[in-house]
Write an enzyme that holds these catalytic residues in place. Structure first.
Site, PDB file in Angstrom:
ATOM      1  N   HIS A 188       0.770  -1.232   0.000  1.00  0.00           N
ATOM      2  CA  HIS A 188       0.000   0.000   0.000  1.00  0.00           C
ATOM      3  C   HIS A 188       0.808   1.292   0.000  1.00  0.00           C
ATOM      4  O   HIS A 188       0.234   2.367  -0.003  1.00  0.00           O
ATOM      5  CB  HIS A 188      -0.933   0.001   1.220  1.00  0.00           C
ATOM      6  CG  HIS A 188      -0.201  -0.075   2.520  1.00  0.00           C
ATOM      7  ND1 HIS A 188       0.254  -1.262   3.040  1.00  0.00           N
ATOM      8  CD2 HIS A 188       0.177   0.895   3.384  1.00  0.00           C
ATOM      9  CE1 HIS A 188       0.861  -1.028   4.178  1.00  0.00           C
ATOM     10  NE2 HIS A 188       0.843   0.265   4.419  1.00  0.00           N
ATOM     11  N   HIS A 189       2.108   1.229  -0.004  1.00  0.00           N
ATOM     12  CA  HIS A 189       2.916   2.452   0.017  1.00  0.00           C
ATOM     13  C   HIS A 189       3.091   3.077  -1.371  1.00  0.00           C
ATOM     14  O   HIS A 189       3.460   4.245  -1.466  1.00  0.00           O
ATOM     15  CB  HIS A 189       4.299   2.195   0.614  1.00  0.00           C
ATOM     16  CG  HIS A 189       4.256   1.821   2.056  1.00  0.00           C
ATOM     17  ND1 HIS A 189       4.071   2.738   3.060  1.00  0.00           N
ATOM     18  CD2 HIS A 189       4.356   0.619   2.674  1.00  0.00           C
ATOM     19  CE1 HIS A 189       4.058   2.130   4.226  1.00  0.00           C
ATOM     20  NE2 HIS A 189       4.236   0.833   4.017  1.00  0.00           N
ATOM     21  N   ALA A 190       2.841   2.309  -2.421  1.00  0.00           N
ATOM     22  CA  ALA A 190       3.027   2.844  -3.771  1.00  0.00           C
ATOM     23  C   ALA A 190       2.064   4.004  -4.006  1.00  0.00           C
ATOM     24  O   ALA A 190       0.902   3.959  -3.624  1.00  0.00           O
ATOM     25  CB  ALA A 190       2.797   1.753  -4.813  1.00  0.00           C
ATOM     26  N   SER A 194       7.326   3.192  -3.534  1.00  0.00           N
ATOM     27  CA  SER A 194       7.710   3.621  -2.190  1.00  0.00           C
ATOM     28  C   SER A 194       7.704   2.411  -1.265  1.00  0.00           C
ATOM     29  O   SER A 194       6.768   1.606  -1.298  1.00  0.00           O
ATOM     30  CB  SER A 194       6.726   4.680  -1.675  1.00  0.00           C
ATOM     31  OG  SER A 194       7.081   5.103  -0.379  1.00  0.00           O
TER      32      SER A 194
END
Length: 110
Positions: free
Chosen positions: A92-94, A100
């Site tokens: 979920h950091h993208a 990311s």
């Protein structure tokens, strides 16, 4: 006994642009360990440095883990499962335009 292992169909790369920008997904599709040195500016632009390295099979990896998450969500939404787990998902950091935290495609958003 009550565990079902599913293999959802692999999403086409075009589905990844439902959240991510076309140019970012195109970059992921084209970048390889063999040609990455020709894309120094884009590597920085898309945050593909430090914790988001380029590796062989990157776009395939992205398609597979995203397909697993979307396939699991579809089974839940259609009442075909009470629980769905994608051990490779949850990246979920993208962000829309960049990688990311070792996350390239945000399968949770898709």
């Amino acid at each position: 006994q009550n565990l079902t292992v599913m293999r959802p169909p692999v999403l086409p790369v075009s589905e990844l642009t439902r959240f991510h920008s076309d140019d970012y997904v195109s970059f992921l599709r084209n970048i390889t360990t063999d040609n990455m040195f020709q894309y120094k500016k884009q590597l920085r632009r898309f945050n593909m440095v430090y914790d988001c390295p380029v590796f062989d099979g990157l776009i395939d990896f992205c398609q597979l883990y995203t397909s697993g998450s979307i396939g699991g969500a579809a089974r839940l939404n259609h009442g075909l499962a009470d629980i769905a787990i994608n051990w490779a998902g949850g990246l979920h950091h993208a962000k829309k335009n960049e990688a990311s935290g070792f996350c390239y495609i945000n399968d949770c958003v898709l």
